[in-house]
Design an enzyme around this catalytic site. Structure first.
Site, short mmCIF file in Angstrom:
data_model
loop_
_atom_site.label_atom_id
_atom_site.label_comp_id
_atom_site.label_asym_id
_atom_site.label_seq_id
_atom_site.Cartn_x
_atom_site.Cartn_y
_atom_site.Cartn_z
N CYS A 1 -39.78 -7.22 26.84
CA CYS A 1 -39.35 -7.97 28.03
C CYS A 1 -40.48 -8.83 28.58
CB CYS A 1 -38.86 -7.01 29.09
SG CYS A 1 -40.08 -5.77 29.52
N THR B 1 -26.30 -7.33 31.71
CA THR B 1 -25.81 -5.98 32.04
C THR B 1 -26.26 -5.59 33.44
OG1 THR B 1 -26.04 -5.42 29.70
CG2 THR B 1 -25.69 -3.60 31.21
N GLY B 2 -27.50 -5.92 33.78
CA GLY B 2 -28.01 -5.57 35.12
C GLY B 2 -27.16 -6.20 36.21
N GLY C 1 -32.75 -3.08 30.79
CA GLY C 1 -31.97 -3.83 29.81
C GLY C 1 -31.87 -5.29 30.20
N SER C 2 -30.82 -5.93 29.73
CA SER C 2 -30.70 -7.38 29.91
C SER C 2 -30.20 -7.74 31.31
CB SER C 2 -29.73 -7.94 28.87
OG SER C 2 -28.44 -7.41 29.11
N GLU D 1 -34.48 -2.95 35.84
CA GLU D 1 -35.62 -3.56 35.14
C GLU D 1 -35.03 -4.46 34.06
OE1 GLU D 1 -38.47 -2.92 36.34
OE2 GLU D 1 -38.01 -1.11 37.47
P1 NAD Z 1 -28.60 -4.36 27.15
O1 NAD Z 1 -28.45 -4.83 28.54
O2 NAD Z 1 -27.70 -4.94 26.12
O3 NAD Z 1 -28.37 -2.78 27.08
C1 NAD Z 1 -29.11 -1.89 27.89
C2 NAD Z 1 -28.29 -0.63 28.10
O4 NAD Z 1 -27.15 -0.93 28.89
C3 NAD Z 1 -27.75 -0.05 26.79
O5 NAD Z 1 -27.79 1.34 26.89
C4 NAD Z 1 -26.34 -0.56 26.75
O6 NAD Z 1 -25.47 0.18 25.97
C5 NAD Z 1 -25.97 -0.48 28.22
N1 NAD Z 1 -24.84 -1.32 28.60
C6 NAD Z 1 -24.42 -2.47 28.02
N2 NAD Z 1 -23.35 -2.97 28.70
C7 NAD Z 1 -23.11 -2.12 29.72
C8 NAD Z 1 -22.16 -2.08 30.78
N3 NAD Z 1 -21.23 -3.02 30.92
N4 NAD Z 1 -22.24 -1.08 31.68
C9 NAD Z 1 -23.20 -0.14 31.58
N5 NAD Z 1 -24.12 -0.11 30.58
C10 NAD Z 1 -24.07 -1.08 29.67
O7 NAD Z 1 -30.13 -4.55 26.76
P2 NAD Z 1 -30.79 -4.41 25.31
O8 NAD Z 1 -30.32 -5.55 24.46
O9 NAD Z 1 -30.65 -3.03 24.81
O10 NAD Z 1 -32.34 -4.61 25.66
C11 NAD Z 1 -32.99 -5.85 25.65
C12 NAD Z 1 -33.07 -6.39 27.04
O11 NAD Z 1 -33.73 -5.46 27.88
C13 NAD Z 1 -33.90 -7.66 27.13
O12 NAD Z 1 -33.28 -8.53 28.02
C14 NAD Z 1 -35.23 -7.17 27.68
O13 NAD Z 1 -35.95 -8.16 28.35
C15 NAD Z 1 -34.79 -6.09 28.60
N6 NAD Z 1 -35.87 -5.14 28.84
C16 NAD Z 1 -36.39 -5.06 30.10
C17 NAD Z 1 -37.46 -4.22 30.34
C18 NAD Z 1 -38.08 -4.07 31.71
O14 NAD Z 1 -38.63 -3.02 31.97
N7 NAD Z 1 -38.02 -5.08 32.56
C19 NAD Z 1 -37.98 -3.45 29.31
C20 NAD Z 1 -37.41 -3.56 28.05
C21 NAD Z 1 -36.35 -4.40 27.82
C1 SIN Z 2 -41.22 -3.78 27.54
O1 SIN Z 2 -40.95 -2.90 28.36
O2 SIN Z 2 -40.36 -4.40 26.85
C2 SIN Z 2 -42.60 -4.16 27.38
C3 SIN Z 2 -43.61 -3.36 28.03
C4 SIN Z 2 -44.82 -4.17 27.79
O3 SIN Z 2 -45.26 -4.27 26.65
O4 SIN Z 2 -45.27 -4.82 28.74
#
Ligand code: NAD
Ligand code: SIN
Length: 485
Positions: A279, A226-227, A222-223, A245
């Site tokens: 991402c 949050t991470g 995720g973002s 991630e």
């Molecule tokens: P997000 O961080 O908003 O949410 C991800 C997950 O975390 C969701 O299930 C959400 O409900 C949960 N969450 C939110 N706040 C939380 C908290 N305080 N505690 C625990 N869990 C919580 O991310 P998103 O908007 O769903 O996804 C988009 C983001 O993810 C982008 O930044 C994108 O770059 C990233 N992403 C990374 C990868 C990777 O593998 N590196 C792949 C896909 C997306």
């Molecule tokens: C993603 O996890 O958001 C992208 C995976 C990819 O297309 O590289």
């Protein structure tokens, strides 16, 4: 349309109470797809307790067989899964079919990784055998993002289960239908009760799950925001495995590349696939002096992109973003770049009658001072013109993120230099920044990750090594230690 409760104990099929109502709509046309409820604190406690209780039995189960049954079932239901993802994320069906194919293929990649990276090793030390074996962490919480709501959580869940962990899975609150469908397939595949537990909800449910004292591992995609919140929790739970991630501000560099049309096409797919919601999408296009001609070529292709609904024919290249709020955030970021001195090559605009959809934008930010180092999660590409190759590398590294980077060039020595000096977990040559291969590790450096790459390396964070010294029989040594009579 199905109405389900917030938490589903896979295997028991027992709904446990109601909490805050949730709905999922198609971002393209607002069709209602799913209704349910976010898990309450009590439900989360119950899901974690179920996962812990299921651990001993799961260790005695033929896990690979059940995972194979899941993959086979997914194959027969692939079209259904692809349609659910397409509708829930507003991505075209052709694209979500590739996501489902990756989910099916994940099983074999995970089995290979498990056998290669987590194989038992033995060394004869003379008086004993020194053996390394691996054990699962225990009850693992998996958090999924919305953008690839099948493939990305599946990339944690399959290796986690194969390694012997049990899982509490919280899909994104924006894609609960996909999360539930995937879990139902595991249930149909015969997963024992409590091994996989679905917890719906947003940040409140996520926070309650992450704060649960009985969780042994967190596998998160995720973002960064949050991470980082999850990382702060580590001070309270330092014994937990945490695999993060996260996002990127990824550079695509074009320098001495003779095929400008191919370069423009590769820039287009890098920046705008999934409406820029990957991402690994390129956020910054860094262009050398001999390659400037790709910019108008790219703009012309981007202007003609077909944007449409997930099931439309002829097929669109992209659909809407996940919400109108997400689209407005991208437009606001574009306005800020323009106000700071950016020049619009192609301005992103909202698509008529579809407030979550945007046409692609390309902004030249070469003259913008103090460019914000942020992930703009949508179809907006920033162009930076540079004079020489060292400046291209400096620009590529001008970020705290470090997920993916790519160089389009005819010259191998340029790529070798790029590879040596660029900070990223994915570094490609004449390939897009996105479309990560499941055969490889996948993770970022900088603020994009915490050195726990997933992809084919997910097996590493799903278990830990145990050292054993073993002999069949206990005997007295020929010589006792000094001072022992
Ligand atoms: P997000 O961080 O908003 O949410 C991800 C997950 O975390 C969701 O299930 C959400 O409900 C949960 N969450 C939110 N706040 C939380 C908290 N305080 N505690 C625990 N869990 C919580 O991310 P998103 O908007 O769903 O996804 C988009 C983001 O993810 C982008 O930044 C994108 O770059 C990233 N992403 C990374 C990868 C990777 O593998 N590196 C792949 C896909 C997306
Ligand atoms: C993603 O996890 O958001 C992208 C995976 C990819 O297309 O590289």
């Amino acid at each position: 349309m199905n109405v389900y409760q917030g938490t589903l104990l896979i295997g028991s099929n027992r709904p446990i109470g109601r909490a805050e109502a949730m709905e999922s709509h198609c971002p393209w046309d607002n069709t209602l797809l799913w209704q349910g409820a976010a898990a309450s604190k009590d439900q989360i406690d119950e899901a974690v307790a179920a996962a812990r209780q299921a651990l001993p039995g799961w260790l005695e189960t033929d896990r690979a067989r059940i995972a194979a049954d899941f993959a086979a079932l997914l194959k027969t239901r692939a079209e259904e899964m692809a349609r659910i993802i397409a509708m829930e994320t507003s991505r075209p069906l052709w694209e979500t079919r590739t996501e489902v194919a990756s989910m099916i293929a994940k099983l074999n990649y995970s089995l290979t990784a498990q056998s290669q990276r987590r194989a038992e090793t033995r060394v004869n030390t003379g008086d004993a055998t020194a053996i390394t074996r691996f054990k699962p962490h225990g009850a693992a919480a998996v958090f999924g993002p919305f953008n690839m709501p099948g493939h990305l959580p599946n990339g944690h869940i399959i290796p986690a289960l194969l390694a012997g962990n049990t899982v509490i899975f919280k899909p994104s609150e924006k894609t609960p239908h996909t999360g539930e469908f995937m879990c139902r397939l595991w249930q149909e595949a015969g997963l024992p009760a409590g091994v996989l537990n679905l917890v719906q909800g947003g940040s409140a449910a996520g926070g309650a799950l992450a704060n649960h004292a009985d969780i042994d591992a967190i596998f998160f995609t995720g973002s960064v925001t949050t991470g980082q919140a999850l990382m702060r929790l580590q001070t309270r739970f330092p014994h937990r495995m945490l695999a993060l991630e996260m996002g990127g501000n990824n550079p695509l560099v074009v320098f001495d590349c003779s095929n400008h049309r191919a370069a423009a096409y590769t820039a287009l797919t890098s920046a705008f696939l999934t409406a820029g919601q990957r991402c690994t999408c390129a956020r910054r296009l860094i262009v050398g002096p001999a390659d400037i001609a790709i910019i108008p070529e790219l703009a012309s292709m981007a202007q003609r992109l077909r944007i449409g609904g997930p099931l439309d024919t002829p097929e669109p290249f992209i659909g809407a973003l996940i919400s109108s709020r997400a689209a407005n955030d991208v437009l606001a970021a574009q306005d800020r770049l323009l106000a700071a001195g950016g020049a619009d090559i192609l301005k992103a605009v909202a698509v008529t009658d579809h407030p979550a959809a945007l046409s692609p934008g390309i902004i030249d930010v070469t003259d913008v001072r103090n460019r914000p180092d942020a992930e703009i999660f949508g179809p907006l590409l920033q162009v930076i013109r540079v004079e020489d190759f060292p400046s291209a590398i400096n620009e590529a590294n001008n970020t705290r993120f470090g997920l993916s980077a790519s160089l389009l060039t005819d010259r191998r020595e340029r790529f070798e230099q790029f590879f040596r000096h660029v900070h990223a977990g994915v570094i490609n040559w004449n390939r897009p920044t996105n479309g990560a291969s499941s055969a490889l590790p996948f993770g970022g450096v900088g603020i994009s990750g915490n050195h726990r790459p997933g992809g084919a390396w997910a097996a590493d964070y799903c278990s830990y090594p145990i050292a054993s010294m073993e002999t069949e029989k206990l005997t007295m040594p020929e010589k006792t230690a000094p001072g022992v009579f």
